[in-house]
Design a protein around this motif. Structure first.
Motif, PDB file in Angstrom:
ATOM      1  N   ALA A   1      12.207 -33.983 -29.188  1.00 49.74           N
ATOM      2  CA  ALA A   1      11.928 -32.559 -29.348  1.00 49.74           C
ATOM      3  C   ALA A   1      10.423 -32.351 -29.261  1.00 49.74           C
ATOM      4  O   ALA A   1       9.639 -33.256 -29.546  1.00 49.74           O
ATOM      5  CB  ALA A   1      12.458 -32.059 -30.689  1.00 49.74           C
ATOM      6  N   VAL A   3       7.284 -29.232 -29.934  1.00 56.62           N
ATOM      7  CA  VAL A   3       6.834 -27.909 -30.352  1.00 56.62           C
ATOM      8  C   VAL A   3       5.430 -27.744 -29.820  1.00 56.62           C
ATOM      9  O   VAL A   3       4.576 -28.601 -30.040  1.00 56.62           O
ATOM     10  CB  VAL A   3       6.842 -27.746 -31.887  1.00 56.62           C
ATOM     11  CG1 VAL A   3       6.218 -26.407 -32.293  1.00 56.62           C
ATOM     12  CG2 VAL A   3       8.250 -27.856 -32.429  1.00 56.62           C
ATOM     13  N   PHE A  23      11.427 -30.961 -19.918  1.00 59.10           N
ATOM     14  CA  PHE A  23      12.000 -30.488 -21.172  1.00 59.10           C
ATOM     15  C   PHE A  23      12.822 -29.231 -20.931  1.00 59.10           C
ATOM     16  O   PHE A  23      12.564 -28.473 -19.999  1.00 59.10           O
ATOM     17  CB  PHE A  23      10.893 -30.163 -22.186  1.00 59.10           C
ATOM     18  CG  PHE A  23      10.280 -31.374 -22.826  1.00 59.10           C
ATOM     19  CD1 PHE A  23      10.752 -31.853 -24.041  1.00 59.10           C
ATOM     20  CD2 PHE A  23       9.228 -32.035 -22.209  1.00 59.10           C
ATOM     21  CE1 PHE A  23      10.181 -32.959 -24.632  1.00 59.10           C
ATOM     22  CE2 PHE A  23       8.652 -33.147 -22.794  1.00 59.10           C
ATOM     23  CZ  PHE A  23       9.133 -33.612 -24.003  1.00 59.10           C
ATOM     24  N   LYS A  26      14.363 -24.389 -25.570  1.00 60.60           N
ATOM     25  CA  LYS A  26      15.530 -23.914 -26.311  1.00 60.60           C
ATOM     26  C   LYS A  26      15.252 -22.665 -27.131  1.00 60.60           C
ATOM     27  O   LYS A  26      16.148 -21.873 -27.364  1.00 60.60           O
ATOM     28  CB  LYS A  26      16.025 -25.015 -27.255  1.00 60.60           C
ATOM     29  CG  LYS A  26      16.325 -26.336 -26.578  1.00 60.60           C
ATOM     30  CD  LYS A  26      17.620 -26.291 -25.869  1.00 60.60           C
ATOM     31  CE  LYS A  26      18.645 -26.955 -26.731  1.00 60.60           C
ATOM     32  NZ  LYS A  26      19.967 -26.935 -26.242  1.00 60.60           N
ATOM     33  N   PHE A  54       9.843 -24.358 -28.544  1.00 61.26           N
ATOM     34  CA  PHE A  54      10.626 -25.499 -29.008  1.00 61.26           C
ATOM     35  C   PHE A  54      11.438 -25.966 -27.820  1.00 61.26           C
ATOM     36  O   PHE A  54      12.189 -25.175 -27.227  1.00 61.26           O
ATOM     37  CB  PHE A  54      11.539 -25.107 -30.169  1.00 61.26           C
ATOM     38  CG  PHE A  54      12.501 -26.195 -30.550  1.00 61.26           C
ATOM     39  CD1 PHE A  54      12.049 -27.361 -31.142  1.00 61.26           C
ATOM     40  CD2 PHE A  54      13.857 -26.054 -30.299  1.00 61.26           C
ATOM     41  CE1 PHE A  54      12.934 -28.378 -31.487  1.00 61.26           C
ATOM     42  CE2 PHE A  54      14.755 -27.060 -30.636  1.00 61.26           C
ATOM     43  CZ  PHE A  54      14.292 -28.217 -31.232  1.00 61.26           C
ATOM     44  N   ALA A  55      11.278 -27.227 -27.445  1.00 59.50           N
ATOM     45  CA  ALA A  55      11.963 -27.758 -26.261  1.00 59.50           C
ATOM     46  C   ALA A  55      12.478 -29.157 -26.573  1.00 59.50           C
ATOM     47  O   ALA A  55      11.964 -29.845 -27.461  1.00 59.50           O
ATOM     48  CB  ALA A  55      11.002 -27.789 -25.079  1.00 59.50           C
ATOM     49  N   THR A  56      13.496 -29.551 -25.825  1.00 59.86           N
ATOM     50  CA  THR A  56      14.115 -30.861 -26.055  1.00 59.86           C
ATOM     51  C   THR A  56      14.398 -31.561 -24.737  1.00 59.86           C
ATOM     52  O   THR A  56      14.434 -30.934 -23.674  1.00 59.86           O
ATOM     53  CB  THR A  56      15.437 -30.724 -26.833  1.00 59.86           C
ATOM     54  OG1 THR A  56      16.369 -29.985 -26.032  1.00 59.86           O
ATOM     55  CG2 THR A  56      15.239 -30.027 -28.163  1.00 59.86           C
ATOM     56  N   LYS A  57      14.614 -32.863 -24.842  1.00 59.44           N
ATOM     57  CA  LYS A  57      15.137 -33.669 -23.740  1.00 59.44           C
ATOM     58  C   LYS A  57      16.363 -34.386 -24.275  1.00 59.44           C
ATOM     59  O   LYS A  57      16.419 -34.734 -25.452  1.00 59.44           O
ATOM     60  CB  LYS A  57      14.120 -34.715 -23.288  1.00 59.44           C
ATOM     61  CG  LYS A  57      13.050 -34.206 -22.360  1.00 59.44           C
ATOM     62  CD  LYS A  57      12.230 -35.376 -21.822  1.00 59.44           C
ATOM     63  CE  LYS A  57      11.198 -34.867 -20.835  1.00 59.44           C
ATOM     64  NZ  LYS A  57      10.408 -35.974 -20.264  1.00 59.44           N
ATOM     65  N   TYR A  60      19.566 -33.625 -28.025  1.00 66.55           N
ATOM     66  CA  TYR A  60      18.971 -33.344 -29.322  1.00 66.55           C
ATOM     67  C   TYR A  60      19.867 -32.390 -30.114  1.00 66.55           C
ATOM     68  O   TYR A  60      20.460 -31.469 -29.555  1.00 66.55           O
ATOM     69  CB  TYR A  60      17.586 -32.699 -29.150  1.00 66.55           C
ATOM     70  CG  TYR A  60      16.984 -32.282 -30.475  1.00 66.55           C
ATOM     71  CD1 TYR A  60      16.249 -33.170 -31.220  1.00 66.55           C
ATOM     72  CD2 TYR A  60      17.215 -31.008 -30.994  1.00 66.55           C
ATOM     73  CE1 TYR A  60      15.725 -32.806 -32.449  1.00 66.55           C
ATOM     74  CE2 TYR A  60      16.702 -30.637 -32.219  1.00 66.55           C
ATOM     75  CZ  TYR A  60      15.968 -31.543 -32.950  1.00 66.55           C
ATOM     76  OH  TYR A  60      15.459 -31.183 -34.161  1.00 66.55           O
ATOM     77  N   HIS A  61      19.936 -32.594 -31.424  1.00 65.35           N
ATOM     78  CA  HIS A  61      20.556 -31.620 -32.314  1.00 65.35           C
ATOM     79  C   HIS A  61      19.800 -31.660 -33.647  1.00 65.35           C
ATOM     80  O   HIS A  61      19.237 -32.697 -34.022  1.00 65.35           O
ATOM     81  CB  HIS A  61      22.055 -31.889 -32.509  1.00 65.35           C
ATOM     82  CG  HIS A  61      22.356 -33.224 -33.112  1.00 65.35           C
ATOM     83  ND1 HIS A  61      22.439 -34.376 -32.373  1.00 65.35           N
ATOM     84  CD2 HIS A  61      22.563 -33.589 -34.396  1.00 65.35           C
ATOM     85  CE1 HIS A  61      22.702 -35.393 -33.171  1.00 65.35           C
ATOM     86  NE2 HIS A  61      22.770 -34.958 -34.403  1.00 65.35           N
ATOM     87  N   PHE A  62      19.780 -30.531 -34.332  1.00 68.66           N
ATOM     88  CA  PHE A  62      19.090 -30.471 -35.619  1.00 68.66           C
ATOM     89  C   PHE A  62      19.758 -31.437 -36.581  1.00 68.66           C
ATOM     90  O   PHE A  62      20.975 -31.521 -36.657  1.00 68.66           O
ATOM     91  CB  PHE A  62      19.118 -29.048 -36.194  1.00 68.66           C
ATOM     92  CG  PHE A  62      18.305 -28.076 -35.388  1.00 68.66           C
ATOM     93  CD1 PHE A  62      16.921 -28.203 -35.313  1.00 68.66           C
ATOM     94  CD2 PHE A  62      18.915 -27.039 -34.707  1.00 68.66           C
ATOM     95  CE1 PHE A  62      16.162 -27.320 -34.571  1.00 68.66           C
ATOM     96  CE2 PHE A  62      18.166 -26.145 -33.960  1.00 68.66           C
ATOM     97  CZ  PHE A  62      16.785 -26.284 -33.890  1.00 68.66           C
ATOM     98  N   ILE A  99      12.945 -30.125 -37.913  1.00 66.14           N
ATOM     99  CA  ILE A  99      13.153 -30.727 -36.594  1.00 66.14           C
ATOM    100  C   ILE A  99      13.301 -32.236 -36.620  1.00 66.14           C
ATOM    101  O   ILE A  99      14.053 -32.804 -35.839  1.00 66.14           O
ATOM    102  CB  ILE A  99      11.989 -30.323 -35.661  1.00 66.14           C
ATOM    103  CG1 ILE A  99      11.957 -28.804 -35.490  1.00 66.14           C
ATOM    104  CG2 ILE A  99      12.103 -31.001 -34.312  1.00 66.14           C
ATOM    105  CD1 ILE A  99      10.698 -28.280 -34.829  1.00 66.14           C
TER     106      ILE A  99
END
Length: 155
Positions: A1, A3, A23, A26, A54-57, A60-62, A99
């Motif tokens: 994740a 930021v 990324f 999200k 806020f971005a992910t590769k 990802y989940h909280f 996060i």
């Protein structure tokens, strides 16, 4: 994740760069600074917030509860700033808890005066920081060391 904080006038460029790096953006996070800043006193609205992407590769989940996209934490008072773009420790602690699972590693490749490192120490995350300016690096090193020593004090 990931930021990434940015000013409103360059947020689209930041988003494009984040997406170009692979990324998936999200969410847009809004940091409500509680107190407005300066800027054009006669021709622009009083700036009271800052944007972060806020971005992910990957998958990802909280790890905990789903966080809200508006975070209200008072900015560092102008007379207390150690760095022009300094964020409050409470803001970074909030983001760490939302996060990053405890024990995970946080990379801040523009760590300034070490606020993210302090937040990591205080929330049980590991930290890697990079800072090009030797003056800010020395301040960051001291602040993170001080945060670590606070953990050793008896309650």
């Amino acid at each position: 994740a990931l930021v990434s904080f940015c000013r409103w006038d360059v947020s689209h460029t930041f988003r494009l760069a984040i997406e170009a790096a692979g990324f998936n953006v999200k969410s847009e996070i809004i940091w409500d600074k509680v107190v407005h800043g300066m800027g054009d006193l006669n021709g622009a609205f009083s700036p009271r917030h800052e944007t972060a992407w806020f971005a992910t590769k990957g998958n990802y989940h909280f790890w905990g509860d789903r966080p809200a996209d508006v975070i209200r934490v008072q900015r560092v008072a102008a007379e207390a700033l150690l760095h022009p773009n300094e964020k409050p420790v409470a803001l970074l602690k909030h983001l760490c808890r939302a996060i990053i699972p405890p024990g995970a590693v946080v990379l801040d490749n523009f760590c300034g005066v070490g606020t993210t490192g302090m937040a990591c120490v205080q929330t049980g995350r590991r930290f890697i920081g990079c800072e090009i300016d030797p003056v800010y690096y020395a301040i960051a090193e001291r602040r993170i060391r001080d945060a670590e020593s606070q953990l050793l004090l008896p309650m």
